[in-house]
Design a protein around this motif. Structure first.
Motif, PDB file in Angstrom:
ATOM      1  N   GLN A  29       0.828  -1.203   0.000  1.00  0.00           N
ATOM      2  CA  GLN A  29       0.000   0.000   0.000  1.00  0.00           C
ATOM      3  C   GLN A  29       0.868   1.261   0.000  1.00  0.00           C
ATOM      4  O   GLN A  29       1.854   1.330   0.742  1.00  0.00           O
ATOM      5  CB  GLN A  29      -0.935   0.012   1.209  1.00  0.00           C
ATOM      6  CG  GLN A  29      -1.949  -1.125   1.192  1.00  0.00           C
ATOM      7  CD  GLN A  29      -2.819  -1.097  -0.054  1.00  0.00           C
ATOM      8  OE1 GLN A  29      -3.431  -0.087  -0.378  1.00  0.00           O
ATOM      9  NE2 GLN A  29      -2.872  -2.219  -0.760  1.00  0.00           N
ATOM     10  N   TRP A  33       0.201   8.659  -0.098  1.00  0.00           N
ATOM     11  CA  TRP A  33      -0.257   8.743  -1.482  1.00  0.00           C
ATOM     12  C   TRP A  33      -1.029  10.027  -1.754  1.00  0.00           C
ATOM     13  O   TRP A  33      -0.961  10.583  -2.863  1.00  0.00           O
ATOM     14  CB  TRP A  33      -1.123   7.533  -1.839  1.00  0.00           C
ATOM     15  CG  TRP A  33      -1.686   7.626  -3.228  1.00  0.00           C
ATOM     16  CD1 TRP A  33      -2.985   7.747  -3.591  1.00  0.00           C
ATOM     17  CD2 TRP A  33      -0.930   7.635  -4.447  1.00  0.00           C
ATOM     18  NE1 TRP A  33      -3.111   7.832  -4.952  1.00  0.00           N
ATOM     19  CE2 TRP A  33      -1.858   7.758  -5.508  1.00  0.00           C
ATOM     20  CE3 TRP A  33       0.429   7.552  -4.747  1.00  0.00           C
ATOM     21  CZ2 TRP A  33      -1.464   7.808  -6.849  1.00  0.00           C
ATOM     22  CZ3 TRP A  33       0.831   7.594  -6.090  1.00  0.00           C
ATOM     23  CH2 TRP A  33      -0.113   7.715  -7.117  1.00  0.00           C
ATOM     24  N   HIS A  37      -0.095  12.111  -5.038  1.00  0.00           N
ATOM     25  CA  HIS A  37      -1.093  12.385  -6.066  1.00  0.00           C
ATOM     26  C   HIS A  37      -1.266  13.885  -6.264  1.00  0.00           C
ATOM     27  O   HIS A  37      -1.404  14.361  -7.407  1.00  0.00           O
ATOM     28  CB  HIS A  37      -2.429  11.740  -5.690  1.00  0.00           C
ATOM     29  CG  HIS A  37      -3.448  11.805  -6.771  1.00  0.00           C
ATOM     30  ND1 HIS A  37      -4.359  12.845  -6.869  1.00  0.00           N
ATOM     31  CD2 HIS A  37      -3.704  10.975  -7.820  1.00  0.00           C
ATOM     32  CE1 HIS A  37      -5.125  12.656  -7.919  1.00  0.00           C
ATOM     33  NE2 HIS A  37      -4.762  11.526  -8.514  1.00  0.00           N
ATOM     34  N   ALA A  54      -7.434   7.694 -11.434  1.00  0.00           N
ATOM     35  CA  ALA A  54      -7.088   7.015 -10.183  1.00  0.00           C
ATOM     36  C   ALA A  54      -6.953   5.515 -10.411  1.00  0.00           C
ATOM     37  O   ALA A  54      -6.094   4.856  -9.814  1.00  0.00           O
ATOM     38  CB  ALA A  54      -8.156   7.301  -9.137  1.00  0.00           C
ATOM     39  N   ARG A  55      -7.777   4.952 -11.285  1.00  0.00           N
ATOM     40  CA  ARG A  55      -7.705   3.513 -11.583  1.00  0.00           C
ATOM     41  C   ARG A  55      -6.395   3.170 -12.272  1.00  0.00           C
ATOM     42  O   ARG A  55      -5.757   2.163 -11.945  1.00  0.00           O
ATOM     43  CB  ARG A  55      -8.894   3.106 -12.448  1.00  0.00           C
ATOM     44  CG  ARG A  55      -8.959   1.612 -12.748  1.00  0.00           C
ATOM     45  CD  ARG A  55     -10.287   1.273 -13.411  1.00  0.00           C
ATOM     46  NE  ARG A  55     -10.354  -0.149 -13.757  1.00  0.00           N
ATOM     47  CZ  ARG A  55      -9.953  -0.641 -14.914  1.00  0.00           C
ATOM     48  NH1 ARG A  55      -9.460   0.165 -15.838  1.00  0.00           N
ATOM     49  NH2 ARG A  55     -10.059  -1.938 -15.167  1.00  0.00           N
ATOM     50  N   SER A  58      -3.624   3.371  -9.600  1.00  0.00           N
ATOM     51  CA  SER A  58      -3.687   2.347  -8.557  1.00  0.00           C
ATOM     52  C   SER A  58      -3.287   0.967  -9.067  1.00  0.00           C
ATOM     53  O   SER A  58      -2.899   0.097  -8.276  1.00  0.00           O
ATOM     54  CB  SER A  58      -5.082   2.292  -7.936  1.00  0.00           C
ATOM     55  OG  SER A  58      -6.042   1.852  -8.882  1.00  0.00           O
ATOM     56  N   TRP A  61       0.114  -0.740  -7.941  1.00  0.00           N
ATOM     57  CA  TRP A  61       0.391  -1.474  -6.707  1.00  0.00           C
ATOM     58  C   TRP A  61      -0.642  -2.574  -6.427  1.00  0.00           C
ATOM     59  O   TRP A  61      -0.769  -3.039  -5.306  1.00  0.00           O
ATOM     60  CB  TRP A  61       0.497  -0.524  -5.507  1.00  0.00           C
ATOM     61  CG  TRP A  61      -0.734   0.275  -5.193  1.00  0.00           C
ATOM     62  CD1 TRP A  61      -1.838  -0.134  -4.499  1.00  0.00           C
ATOM     63  CD2 TRP A  61      -0.973   1.648  -5.543  1.00  0.00           C
ATOM     64  NE1 TRP A  61      -2.756   0.876  -4.401  1.00  0.00           N
ATOM     65  CE2 TRP A  61      -2.250   1.989  -5.027  1.00  0.00           C
ATOM     66  CE3 TRP A  61      -0.245   2.617  -6.232  1.00  0.00           C
ATOM     67  CZ2 TRP A  61      -2.801   3.257  -5.194  1.00  0.00           C
ATOM     68  CZ3 TRP A  61      -0.789   3.881  -6.399  1.00  0.00           C
ATOM     69  CH2 TRP A  61      -2.053   4.176  -5.887  1.00  0.00           C
ATOM     70  N   GLN A  62      -1.334  -3.033  -7.464  1.00  0.00           N
ATOM     71  CA  GLN A  62      -2.343  -4.067  -7.263  1.00  0.00           C
ATOM     72  C   GLN A  62      -1.749  -5.465  -7.148  1.00  0.00           C
ATOM     73  O   GLN A  62      -2.358  -6.355  -6.556  1.00  0.00           O
ATOM     74  CB  GLN A  62      -3.360  -4.035  -8.404  1.00  0.00           C
ATOM     75  CG  GLN A  62      -4.204  -2.769  -8.442  1.00  0.00           C
ATOM     76  CD  GLN A  62      -4.874  -2.466  -7.113  1.00  0.00           C
ATOM     77  OE1 GLN A  62      -5.513  -3.341  -6.527  1.00  0.00           O
ATOM     78  NE2 GLN A  62      -4.721  -1.250  -6.618  1.00  0.00           N
TER      79      GLN A  62
END
Length: 269
Positions: A29, A33, A37, A54-55, A58, A61-62
């Motif tokens: 995580q 952030w 951002h 944002a998708r 993100s 780090w998935q």
């Protein structure tokens, strides 16, 4: 995962036309952030590059973490195209990411570091001040000024002889019991740890001349990946000692900063 090959006509490669962020990941995580951002968004506005969703961001780090601590590097360029310096009519930004395991330097936390002044002076360009754009040639040149392994960082001044930052960290000092950091309004990078400390009212912005640097009560360098390193010795650009500071039992800046990063509070004794 290997980095994708960058096309020859990528504007980040050709002109430094882009931005980057270096983010600490704890158990997969991102730490701070919100501030990363915000800085990326400010940089996109300044350079007129569309901000990834944002998708999209993100997704970096998935994947499951490979270590408890990792460093995520995000590189965003304007993409390809355009004629010379002119930007293309239709901008298609290129986002690249890489994650690597990270180990903290607890010796620097505990024992402090030696830093030196750099001869290079940062040029004033308010439009680029604060953002983390890809053209870091001033920092690259400054880092070439020393090879001594006992020197952890180099401090950079601007055209007015005010101290601005270190080559890859922000600068902090104490005077009359208050904690300060330089203004980043003419040049330099607004670090995310610095931004978080300012947001919480723990530090204050001020100007500090290079001549006054050796007389401050205490001195630190720090960023959102490495944490805070107390400075125990300051040298000039030729290696001569300018000042030294003893170790302290309590380190208020390190405690406050490391709380934000999830690191141990203080190692000095």
């Amino acid at each position: 995962m290997p980095m994708p090959q960058v096309p020859f006509d990528d504007r980040g490669l050709a002109y430094g036309d882009g931005l980057f962020e270096t983010v600490l990941l704890r158990d997969g995580q991102p730490v701070l952030w919100e501030y990363h951002h915000a800085r990326l968004s400010k940089g996109c506005q300044r350079l007129n590059i569309p901000l990834p969703s944002a998708r999209q961001l993100s997704q970096a780090w998935q994947a499951p973490p490979r270590a408890a601590l990792e460093v995520l590097k995000l590189i965003l360029t304007r993409g390809s195209g355009g004629r010379g310096y002119a930007i293309p009519n239709q901008v298609a930004p290129r986002l690249m990411t890489r994650r690597t395991p990270f180990t903290t330097n607890e010796t620097h936390w505990r024992e402090g570091v030696c830093v030196r002044m750099c001869q290079l002076r940062l040029g004033h360009q308010p439009l680029l001040a604060g953002i983390k754009h890809l053209n870091r040639l001033e920092n690259v040149l400054a880092r070439q000024e020393w090879q001594e392994p006992d020197i952890a960082e180099g401090l950079l001044t601007d055209q007015a002889s005010n101290v601005v930052e270190a080559t890859s960290m922000n600068l902090f000092w104490s005077s009359e019991g208050r904690l300060y950091t330089p203004y980043i309004d003419r040049c330099g990078v607004e670090g995310t740890l610095r931004a978080a400390l300012l947001s919480e009212g723990l530090i204050h912005e001020s100007r500090l001349s290079a001549a006054a640097l050796s007389s401050v009560e205490r001195l630190w360098v720090g960023n959102s990946v490495q944490g805070v390193w107390p400075v125990r010795e300051l040298r000039d650009a030729h290696g001569s000692r300018l000042a030294a500071w003893p170790r302290f039992k309590a380190d208020p800046l390190q405690v406050a900063a490391h709380r934000l990063l999830g690191y141990p509070g203080t190692f000095l004794s």
